[in-house]
Design a protein around this motif. Structure first.
Motif, mmCIF file in Angstrom:
data_model
loop_
_atom_site.group_PDB
_atom_site.id
_atom_site.type_symbol
_atom_site.label_atom_id
_atom_site.label_comp_id
_atom_site.label_asym_id
_atom_site.label_seq_id
_atom_site.Cartn_x
_atom_site.Cartn_y
_atom_site.Cartn_z
ATOM 1 N N VAL A 191 36.415 -29.746 50.089
ATOM 2 C CA VAL A 191 37.778 -30.014 49.121
ATOM 3 C C VAL A 191 37.648 -28.980 47.844
ATOM 4 N N VAL A 192 38.724 -27.964 47.829
ATOM 5 C CA VAL A 192 38.581 -26.728 46.980
ATOM 6 C C VAL A 192 39.637 -26.955 46.159
ATOM 7 N N ARG A 193 39.208 -26.772 44.663
ATOM 8 C CA ARG A 193 40.312 -26.580 43.833
ATOM 9 C C ARG A 193 41.124 -25.349 43.848
ATOM 10 N N ALA A 194 42.340 -25.494 44.340
ATOM 11 C CA ALA A 194 43.183 -24.281 44.836
ATOM 12 C C ALA A 194 43.449 -23.530 43.420
ATOM 13 N N ASP A 195 43.345 -23.820 42.206
ATOM 14 C CA ASP A 195 43.481 -23.014 41.034
ATOM 15 C C ASP A 195 42.276 -22.084 40.737
ATOM 16 N N LEU A 196 40.972 -22.497 41.265
ATOM 17 C CA LEU A 196 39.782 -21.638 40.920
ATOM 18 C C LEU A 196 39.216 -21.314 42.181
ATOM 19 N N GLY A 197 39.806 -21.684 43.282
ATOM 20 C CA GLY A 197 39.130 -21.240 44.759
ATOM 21 C C GLY A 197 39.977 -20.201 45.316
ATOM 22 N N ALA A 198 39.310 -19.909 46.459
ATOM 23 C CA ALA A 198 40.156 -19.013 47.180
ATOM 24 C C ALA A 198 39.514 -18.912 48.634
ATOM 25 N N LEU A 199 40.030 -18.716 49.926
ATOM 26 C CA LEU A 199 39.478 -18.468 50.979
ATOM 27 C C LEU A 199 39.607 -16.992 51.372
ATOM 28 N N ASP A 200 38.514 -16.592 51.934
ATOM 29 C CA ASP A 200 38.384 -15.079 52.377
ATOM 30 C C ASP A 200 37.671 -14.977 53.656
ATOM 31 N N TYR A 201 38.331 -14.833 54.916
ATOM 32 C CA TYR A 201 37.725 -14.900 56.200
ATOM 33 C C TYR A 201 37.619 -13.403 56.755
ATOM 34 N N GLU A 202 36.759 -13.146 57.291
ATOM 35 C CA GLU A 202 36.461 -11.904 58.163
ATOM 36 C C GLU A 202 35.972 -12.426 59.633
ATOM 37 N N ILE A 203 36.526 -12.128 60.594
ATOM 38 C CA ILE A 203 36.353 -12.644 61.821
ATOM 39 C C ILE A 203 36.186 -11.406 63.063
ATOM 40 N N THR A 204 35.090 -11.225 63.636
ATOM 41 C CA THR A 204 34.904 -10.253 64.424
ATOM 42 C C THR A 204 35.649 -10.777 65.693
ATOM 43 N N VAL A 205 36.373 -9.756 66.477
ATOM 44 C CA VAL A 205 36.786 -10.206 67.612
ATOM 45 C C VAL A 205 36.295 -9.535 68.855
ATOM 46 N N GLU A 206 35.632 -10.215 69.657
ATOM 47 C CA GLU A 206 35.098 -9.540 70.914
ATOM 48 C C GLU A 206 36.019 -9.565 72.057
ATOM 49 N N ASP A 207 35.838 -8.640 73.033
ATOM 50 C CA ASP A 207 36.700 -8.470 74.185
ATOM 51 C C ASP A 207 36.022 -9.406 75.176
ATOM 52 N N ARG A 237 35.076 -24.028 64.195
ATOM 53 C CA ARG A 237 36.269 -24.269 63.936
ATOM 54 C C ARG A 237 36.750 -24.512 62.475
ATOM 55 N N GLU A 238 37.620 -24.075 61.846
ATOM 56 C CA GLU A 238 37.892 -24.517 60.645
ATOM 57 C C GLU A 238 39.543 -24.720 60.519
ATOM 58 N N GLU A 239 39.933 -25.880 60.039
ATOM 59 C CA GLU A 239 41.227 -26.209 59.783
ATOM 60 C C GLU A 239 41.332 -26.293 58.500
ATOM 61 N N VAL A 240 42.632 -25.405 57.859
ATOM 62 C CA VAL A 240 42.741 -25.392 56.565
ATOM 63 C C VAL A 240 43.941 -26.144 56.137
ATOM 64 N N HIS A 241 44.108 -26.784 54.893
ATOM 65 C CA HIS A 241 45.242 -27.364 54.638
ATOM 66 C C HIS A 241 45.451 -27.464 53.258
ATOM 67 N N ALA A 242 46.646 -27.159 52.649
ATOM 68 C CA ALA A 242 46.834 -27.541 51.073
ATOM 69 C C ALA A 242 47.623 -28.698 51.033
ATOM 70 N N ARG A 243 47.144 -29.534 50.048
ATOM 71 C CA ARG A 243 47.671 -30.722 49.730
ATOM 72 C C ARG A 243 47.200 -31.213 48.024
ATOM 73 N N MET A 244 47.829 -32.289 47.798
ATOM 74 C CA MET A 244 47.712 -32.984 46.591
ATOM 75 C C MET A 244 46.520 -33.710 46.380
ATOM 76 N N PRO A 245 45.699 -33.582 45.478
ATOM 77 C CA PRO A 245 44.274 -34.361 45.456
ATOM 78 C C PRO A 245 44.475 -36.045 45.590
ATOM 79 N N SER A 246 43.545 -36.788 45.862
ATOM 80 C CA SER A 246 43.532 -38.171 45.582
ATOM 81 C C SER A 246 43.105 -38.407 44.243
ATOM 82 N N PRO A 247 43.417 -39.339 43.703
ATOM 83 C CA PRO A 247 43.242 -39.802 42.305
ATOM 84 C C PRO A 247 41.454 -39.394 42.085
ATOM 85 N N GLU A 248 40.712 -39.945 42.957
ATOM 86 C CA GLU A 248 39.258 -39.726 42.761
ATOM 87 C C GLU A 248 38.808 -38.402 43.194
ATOM 88 N N GLU A 249 39.472 -37.590 43.979
ATOM 89 C CA GLU A 249 39.283 -36.246 43.722
ATOM 90 C C GLU A 249 39.687 -35.377 42.649
#
Length: 129
Positions: free
Chosen positions: A113-129, A68-80
């Motif tokens: 934690v992924v830089r949104a300006d240099l990263g992207a998410l690309d999913y391909e999911i097989t759905v089985e009956d 399971r993957e939960e994806v959220h966009a947010r502003m980074p913490s100062p440390e990040e």
């Protein structure tokens, strides 16, 4: 078990950084319960060999049946922001990945934690009956 539950129990913590052209673009912090990792290479070795973490966990009797993957966009913490060398105003994508075995037990959680300006998410999911 949620990310917070797993991160707060006795666990092995593994940290991975990903770079593009020498620039940090993603951090991944993985938590594996001590009772899963025990005294295996997952708990004691930086380089996990062919197949990486998931092959070693499978060797321990925890094959990934579902994730399971939960994806959220947010502003980074100062440390990040500092660690990822983010320009001001650049958000991050946070991906909480949870692996489940064939008995539907969660056995690993990774917080990416992924830089949104240099990263992207690309999913391909097989759905089985």
């Amino acid at each position: 078990m949620s990310y917070n539950q797993l991160a707060s129990c006795a666990h092995i913590r593994r940290e991975n950084w990903y770079f593009t052209d020498g620039e940090p673009v993603q951090a991944g912090i993985t938590y594996v319960p001590v009772d899963v990792a025990n005294t295996s290479v997952v708990a004691s070795t930086r380089q996990l060999g062919a197949g990486g973490l998931y092959r070693r966990l499978e060797d321990l009797g925890y094959p990934m049946h579902r994730m399971r993957e939960e994806v959220h966009a947010r502003m980074p913490s100062p440390e990040e922001a500092a660690a990822l060398r983010l320009p001001p105003g650049v958000p991050v994508l946070e991906v909480l990945h949870t692996s489940y075995d064939t008995k539907e037990r969660p056995f690993e959680v990774t917080r990416f934690v992924v830089r949104a300006d240099l990263g992207a998410l690309d999913y391909e999911i097989t759905v089985e009956d």
